[in-house]
Design a protein around this motif. Sequence first.
Motif, PDB file in Angstrom:
ATOM      1  N   CYS A  51       0.818  -1.221   0.000  1.00  0.00           N
ATOM      2  CA  CYS A  51       0.000   0.000   0.000  1.00  0.00           C
ATOM      3  C   CYS A  51       0.849   1.267   0.000  1.00  0.00           C
ATOM      4  O   CYS A  51       0.321   2.367   0.059  1.00  0.00           O
ATOM      5  CB  CYS A  51      -0.935   0.007   1.204  1.00  0.00           C
ATOM      6  SG  CYS A  51      -2.325  -1.139   1.072  1.00  0.00           S
TER       7      CYS A  51
ATOM      8  N   ALA B 253      -2.994  -4.334  -5.260  1.00  0.00           N
ATOM      9  CA  ALA B 253      -1.616  -3.908  -5.500  1.00  0.00           C
ATOM     10  C   ALA B 253      -1.185  -4.202  -6.929  1.00  0.00           C
ATOM     11  O   ALA B 253      -0.470  -3.407  -7.558  1.00  0.00           O
ATOM     12  CB  ALA B 253      -0.673  -4.603  -4.516  1.00  0.00           C
TER      13      ALA B 253
ATOM     14  N   GLU C 251      -9.098  -1.396  -2.186  1.00  0.00           N
ATOM     15  CA  GLU C 251      -8.314  -1.077  -0.984  1.00  0.00           C
ATOM     16  C   GLU C 251      -8.098   0.431  -0.916  1.00  0.00           C
ATOM     17  O   GLU C 251      -7.154   0.970  -1.494  1.00  0.00           O
ATOM     18  CB  GLU C 251      -6.973  -1.811  -1.027  1.00  0.00           C
ATOM     19  CG  GLU C 251      -6.022  -1.470   0.116  1.00  0.00           C
ATOM     20  CD  GLU C 251      -6.681  -1.521   1.476  1.00  0.00           C
ATOM     21  OE1 GLU C 251      -7.058  -0.445   1.997  1.00  0.00           O
ATOM     22  OE2 GLU C 251      -6.825  -2.635   2.017  1.00  0.00           O
TER      23      GLU C 251
ATOM     24  N   ASP D 195      -4.611   2.008  -0.340  1.00  0.00           N
ATOM     25  CA  ASP D 195      -3.509   1.781  -1.273  1.00  0.00           C
ATOM     26  C   ASP D 195      -3.076   3.112  -1.882  1.00  0.00           C
ATOM     27  O   ASP D 195      -3.687   3.607  -2.841  1.00  0.00           O
ATOM     28  CB  ASP D 195      -3.945   0.800  -2.367  1.00  0.00           C
ATOM     29  CG  ASP D 195      -2.809   0.409  -3.307  1.00  0.00           C
ATOM     30  OD1 ASP D 195      -1.749   1.064  -3.268  1.00  0.00           O
ATOM     31  OD2 ASP D 195      -2.989  -0.537  -4.089  1.00  0.00           O
TER      32      ASP D 195
END
Length: 409
Positions: free
Chosen positions: A13, A143, A172, A175
């Motif tokens: 992240c 990611a 996310e 991130d």
Amino acid sequence: MTALEQAIARFLCHRDGAIELAREAGRESPGSAAAPLFEASLLLCSRDRRDFQAAAGPLARSRSLSKSHQESSWEAALTAAAGGDYARAIAIFDAWLAQSPRDVVALAVAHVFEYFLGNAAALRLRSARAVAAWTPDLPGYHAVLSMHAFALQECGEYEAAEATARRAAEIEPGDLRAWHAVTHVLEMQGRAEEGLRWLGAAEASADSGGASTHLWWHRALLHLQLGQPRRALAVYDERLGGPGLSALIDASALLWRLRLSGFPVTERFQALAERWALYAEDAHCAFNDTHAMMAFAGAGRWDLAEKLLAAQQWRLAARGGANYDMTRLVGLPASRAIAAFGRGDMAGAEALLRSLPPVAHRIGGSHAQRDVFQLTRAAAIEQGKGSEQFSRPPRAWNGRWKIALTPFS
């Protein structure tokens, strides 16, 4: 989550704290090679010579431990990187990824090393292979998307990059790589007001550290796009004074752009040059060197500028490591150009920047960061108009550093 899992999550992240967690993982499981290998990876993903050298410790610990085939490949790649051979390290990671395309840590470390080499096409190819091998239900998918998004925008595929990065941020929200990739797209497309709104939303997700500081640097660039230099300078004063090379690079890049636009920043450059003084003789990373020179030239600290150029010359004489070619082709001539500009030698600065080779992107960084060289050349041309400098050969730098006018090869 274990300490190692937490460390990996923070690395993916782009958040601070991963190195401390990796060391905690090593203490928790002293017989496991995974923790020291990950610690070494984080240190080698730094542009700081001190971190780079510190990687020798965890690498040595890993060699004394039993390892899986994956860990042995990882160790071989990191050993190559520690020796300055990023290309070899990347090749080893790619061989492993061909067998295990869902190894997100190997993918992320290879991504950073490739970024240091400035190879956007390779970034895109590798991340595209990873996206094809993953499914949204797998941990770490965000990611993979954010890495692919960054690669896409570096290759000019802005629409696909933005969609991919926004998807990663949805999966996310923490991130910062995803927030960063969207910011790059908005900046490159001149969507400055939208970019400021996007980064305003990112504030809730960002913590202190290099990545969030870098997002503030992007905010300042967006203010410059909108013709708001005072707001950009406020970002500098409030957000870019932290420790570490990442903050120093962002600080130099912003102040130099403000100087190019005619905004008075000499006093701030003087303080910044003092912060850079510790790194003046590193010659570890050509990208660092050029940003250090911006601070030294902006402050008129020619004593520090001479130390930097001498260190670069030493690096060339040593003829070793990945930084050799970067310094020879781009780092040294670009640093000389910035010094020439700072001394008022606009013809010398323009000639040096004009003669940078087509592989100048190998200095690393993003398009947004490397734009500073074109901006400097444009400013040199504008400020040199009507000057006798452009009708005679540029002078030697301080009588000691001869400025080359032929293309670097």
